[in-house]
Each structure stands twice: as structure tokens, then as C-alpha cells.
Design a protein around this motif. Structure first.
Motif, PDB file in Angstrom:
ATOM      1  N   TRP A  51       1.504  -5.095  -0.935  1.00 38.40           N
ATOM      2  CA  TRP A  51       2.668  -5.357  -1.777  1.00 38.40           C
ATOM      3  C   TRP A  51       3.842  -4.519  -1.300  1.00 38.40           C
ATOM      4  N   THR A  52       5.022  -5.128  -1.280  1.00 40.97           N
ATOM      5  CA  THR A  52       6.263  -4.401  -1.012  1.00 40.97           C
ATOM      6  C   THR A  52       7.130  -4.522  -2.250  1.00 40.97           C
ATOM      7  N   PHE A  53       7.593  -3.386  -2.744  1.00 44.50           N
ATOM      8  CA  PHE A  53       8.431  -3.376  -3.938  1.00 44.50           C
ATOM      9  C   PHE A  53       9.859  -3.730  -3.543  1.00 44.50           C
ATOM     10  N   LYS A  54      10.327  -4.891  -4.008  1.00 43.29           N
ATOM     11  CA  LYS A  54      11.677  -5.351  -3.686  1.00 43.29           C
ATOM     12  C   LYS A  54      12.712  -4.696  -4.582  1.00 43.29           C
ATOM     13  N   LYS A  55      12.255  -4.146  -5.701  1.00 41.32           N
ATOM     14  CA  LYS A  55      13.108  -3.420  -6.638  1.00 41.32           C
ATOM     15  C   LYS A  55      12.332  -2.189  -7.091  1.00 41.32           C
ATOM     16  N   THR A  56      13.041  -1.163  -7.525  1.00 47.50           N
ATOM     17  CA  THR A  56      12.363  -0.019  -8.112  1.00 47.50           C
ATOM     18  C   THR A  56      11.640  -0.514  -9.365  1.00 47.50           C
ATOM     19  N   GLU A  57      10.371  -0.114  -9.509  1.00 49.41           N
ATOM     20  CA  GLU A  57       9.574  -0.592 -10.637  1.00 49.41           C
ATOM     21  C   GLU A  57       9.007   0.586 -11.420  1.00 49.41           C
ATOM     22  N   THR A  58       9.191   0.513 -12.731  1.00 48.35           N
ATOM     23  CA  THR A  58       8.612   1.482 -13.650  1.00 48.35           C
ATOM     24  C   THR A  58       7.479   0.757 -14.361  1.00 48.35           C
ATOM     25  N   MET A  59       6.326   1.412 -14.470  1.00 49.89           N
ATOM     26  CA  MET A  59       5.188   0.766 -15.120  1.00 49.89           C
ATOM     27  C   MET A  59       4.452   1.759 -16.007  1.00 49.89           C
ATOM     28  N   TYR A  60       3.862   1.209 -17.052  1.00 50.91           N
ATOM     29  CA  TYR A  60       3.041   2.015 -17.952  1.00 50.91           C
ATOM     30  C   TYR A  60       1.693   1.317 -18.074  1.00 50.91           C
ATOM     31  N   PHE A  61       0.632   2.015 -17.675  1.00 54.92           N
ATOM     32  CA  PHE A  61      -0.701   1.432 -17.655  1.00 54.92           C
ATOM     33  C   PHE A  61      -1.368   1.538 -19.020  1.00 54.92           C
ATOM     34  N   LEU A  62      -1.753   0.379 -19.563  1.00 56.65           N
ATOM     35  CA  LEU A  62      -2.443   0.314 -20.854  1.00 56.65           C
ATOM     36  C   LEU A  62      -3.953   0.394 -20.678  1.00 56.65           C
ATOM     37  N   GLU A  63      -4.454  -0.241 -19.613  1.00 61.62           N
ATOM     38  CA  GLU A  63      -5.897  -0.309 -19.357  1.00 61.62           C
ATOM     39  C   GLU A  63      -6.151  -0.312 -17.856  1.00 61.62           C
ATOM     40  N   GLY A  64      -7.362   0.119 -17.474  1.00 60.99           N
ATOM     41  CA  GLY A  64      -7.827  -0.038 -16.108  1.00 60.99           C
ATOM     42  C   GLY A  64      -7.469   1.080 -15.155  1.00 60.99           C
ATOM     43  N   LYS A  65      -7.791   0.825 -13.874  1.00 58.26           N
ATOM     44  CA  LYS A  65      -7.522   1.770 -12.785  1.00 58.26           C
ATOM     45  C   LYS A  65      -7.083   1.002 -11.549  1.00 58.26           C
ATOM     46  N   VAL A  66      -6.147   1.609 -10.830  1.00 59.94           N
ATOM     47  CA  VAL A  66      -5.619   1.026  -9.606  1.00 59.94           C
ATOM     48  C   VAL A  66      -5.513   2.130  -8.567  1.00 59.94           C
ATOM     49  N   LYS A  67      -5.971   1.842  -7.369  1.00 59.17           N
ATOM     50  CA  LYS A  67      -5.761   2.757  -6.253  1.00 59.17           C
ATOM     51  C   LYS A  67      -4.613   2.166  -5.440  1.00 59.17           C
ATOM     52  N   VAL A  68      -3.572   2.962  -5.215  1.00 58.35           N
ATOM     53  CA  VAL A  68      -2.409   2.520  -4.457  1.00 58.35           C
ATOM     54  C   VAL A  68      -2.335   3.364  -3.192  1.00 58.35           C
ATOM     55  N   THR A  69      -2.385   2.708  -2.044  1.00 57.89           N
ATOM     56  CA  THR A  69      -2.274   3.405  -0.763  1.00 57.89           C
ATOM     57  C   THR A  69      -0.890   3.126  -0.205  1.00 57.89           C
ATOM     58  N   ILE A  70      -0.122   4.205  -0.013  1.00 60.47           N
ATOM     59  CA  ILE A  70       1.237   4.087   0.494  1.00 60.47           C
ATOM     60  C   ILE A  70       1.180   3.922   2.006  1.00 60.47           C
ATOM     61  N   ASP A  71       1.908   2.927   2.504  1.00 60.90           N
ATOM     62  CA  ASP A  71       1.945   2.628   3.935  1.00 60.90           C
ATOM     63  C   ASP A  71       2.478   3.814   4.727  1.00 60.90           C
ATOM     64  N   LYS A  72       1.955   3.984   5.931  1.00 62.05           N
ATOM     65  CA  LYS A  72       2.344   5.079   6.818  1.00 62.05           C
ATOM     66  C   LYS A  72       3.833   5.111   7.131  1.00 62.05           C
ATOM     67  N   GLN A  73       4.506   3.970   7.055  1.00 65.71           N
ATOM     68  CA  GLN A  73       5.923   3.946   7.426  1.00 65.71           C
ATOM     69  C   GLN A  73       6.765   4.844   6.527  1.00 65.71           C
ATOM     70  N   HIS A  74       6.260   5.224   5.378  1.00 67.90           N
ATOM     71  CA  HIS A  74       7.016   6.054   4.446  1.00 67.90           C
ATOM     72  C   HIS A  74       6.780   7.540   4.663  1.00 67.90           C
ATOM     73  N   LYS A  75       5.850   7.898   5.523  1.00 70.85           N
ATOM     74  CA  LYS A  75       5.551   9.302   5.798  1.00 70.85           C
ATOM     75  C   LYS A  75       4.671   9.391   7.028  1.00 70.85           C
ATOM     76  N   GLU A  76       4.156  10.567   7.331  1.00 69.83           N
ATOM     77  CA  GLU A  76       3.378  10.751   8.552  1.00 69.83           C
ATOM     78  C   GLU A  76       1.975  10.155   8.472  1.00 69.83           C
ATOM     79  N   GLU A  77       1.374  10.128   7.307  1.00 66.93           N
ATOM     80  CA  GLU A  77       0.031   9.564   7.170  1.00 66.93           C
ATOM     81  C   GLU A  77      -0.081   8.825   5.843  1.00 66.93           C
ATOM     82  N   GLU A  78      -1.096   7.983   5.729  1.00 66.03           N
ATOM     83  CA  GLU A  78      -1.280   7.248   4.478  1.00 66.03           C
ATOM     84  C   GLU A  78      -1.612   8.211   3.346  1.00 66.03           C
ATOM     85  N   ALA A  79      -1.200   7.827   2.141  1.00 61.40           N
ATOM     86  CA  ALA A  79      -1.525   8.606   0.948  1.00 61.40           C
ATOM     87  C   ALA A  79      -2.044   7.640  -0.100  1.00 61.40           C
ATOM     88  N   ALA A  80      -3.108   8.014  -0.778  1.00 60.53           N
ATOM     89  CA  ALA A  80      -3.685   7.166  -1.821  1.00 60.53           C
ATOM     90  C   ALA A  80      -3.488   7.837  -3.175  1.00 60.53           C
TER      91      ALA A  80
END
Length: 124
Positions: A51-80
């Protein structure tokens, strides 16, 4: 209209990981102040997708779990990051991630509006 993200989290200090701001367990007063209950809801069963965020997104999680891995292009190495119920999160425009919904998720979300400036016709 773009939000002032410093005021979204004030007076609490969010965790900032490679530009992603996370506030764990914000107060009910903060959620009311932001109008979270009026934001649209997004739900998903466990799945994984890029997923690429086309707009800044604010979110509030009501339920569940999500692992988000940030692409390397934003820094030196991936971050989860692991996001879960009770997290208030802001992900900046242009960030590319891989979303891995590990437990069925339900969240409120708000995307910044894009304001298109148009020129007024000139009067002759």
C-alpha cells in the motif's frame, strides 16, 4: 485542509518511528476532540498487501492487529510496526508499506483532503 499533527497528539507525546506517529490508548476525551466516531470505518480479514498512502492518514484501531512494514525507500532498512486495538496512528502521505492484517481488523480512518486551487477568471 491539512491537519496540524502536533495538535492531534497534544499534550501526549506519540512514538515516532520513521515518520509514523503512534499514540497507544489515547483518552476518550482526545477521541471525542478529534471526532473519531464520525470517521469512516474500514474492516479486513487477515490478509497481506502492499500500500502507498496517497494522503496523510490518521487511524484509530477498534479491533485486531496489523503488522506494517515500511518500505526501505523511506530509510536505510525496513522497519516493522505492530498496530493494534487502542492505537491512534498517523502515516504520512507518500509512504509505501506492506500491510499484514494478522487478526481481523476494524478501524476508523481520516484522510487529509486535497484542496485544489483554481484560478479565478480574470475580468477584462
Amino acid at each position: 485542509m491539512e491537519r496540524n499533527y502536533d495538535s492531534v497528539f497534544a499534550p501526549a507525546i506519540p512514538t515516532d518511528i520513521h515518520g509514523v506517529k503512534i499514540l497507544r490508548q489515547p483518552s476518550d476525551a482526545k477521541l471525542v476532540e478529534l471526532g473519531v466516531a464520525s470517521w469512516p470505518i474500514w474492516e479486513s480479514i487477515p490478509c497481506k498487501f502492499p500500500w502507498t498512502f496517497k494522503k496523510t492518514e490518521t487511524m484509530y484501531f477498534l479491533e485486531g492487529k496489523v503488522k506494517v512494514t515500511i518500505d526501505k525507500q523511506h530509510k536505510e532498512e525496513e522497519a516493522a510496526l505492530e498496530l493494534m486495538a487502542g492505537d491512534l496512528v498517523v502515516i504520512p502521505k507518500g509512504m509505501t508499506v506492506v500491510v499484514d492484517v494478522t487478526e481481523a481488523v476494524k478501524k476508523h480512518y481520516y484522510r487529509d483532503l486535497e484542496i485544489v486551487k483554481s484560478e479565478s477568471p480574470s475580468k477584462a
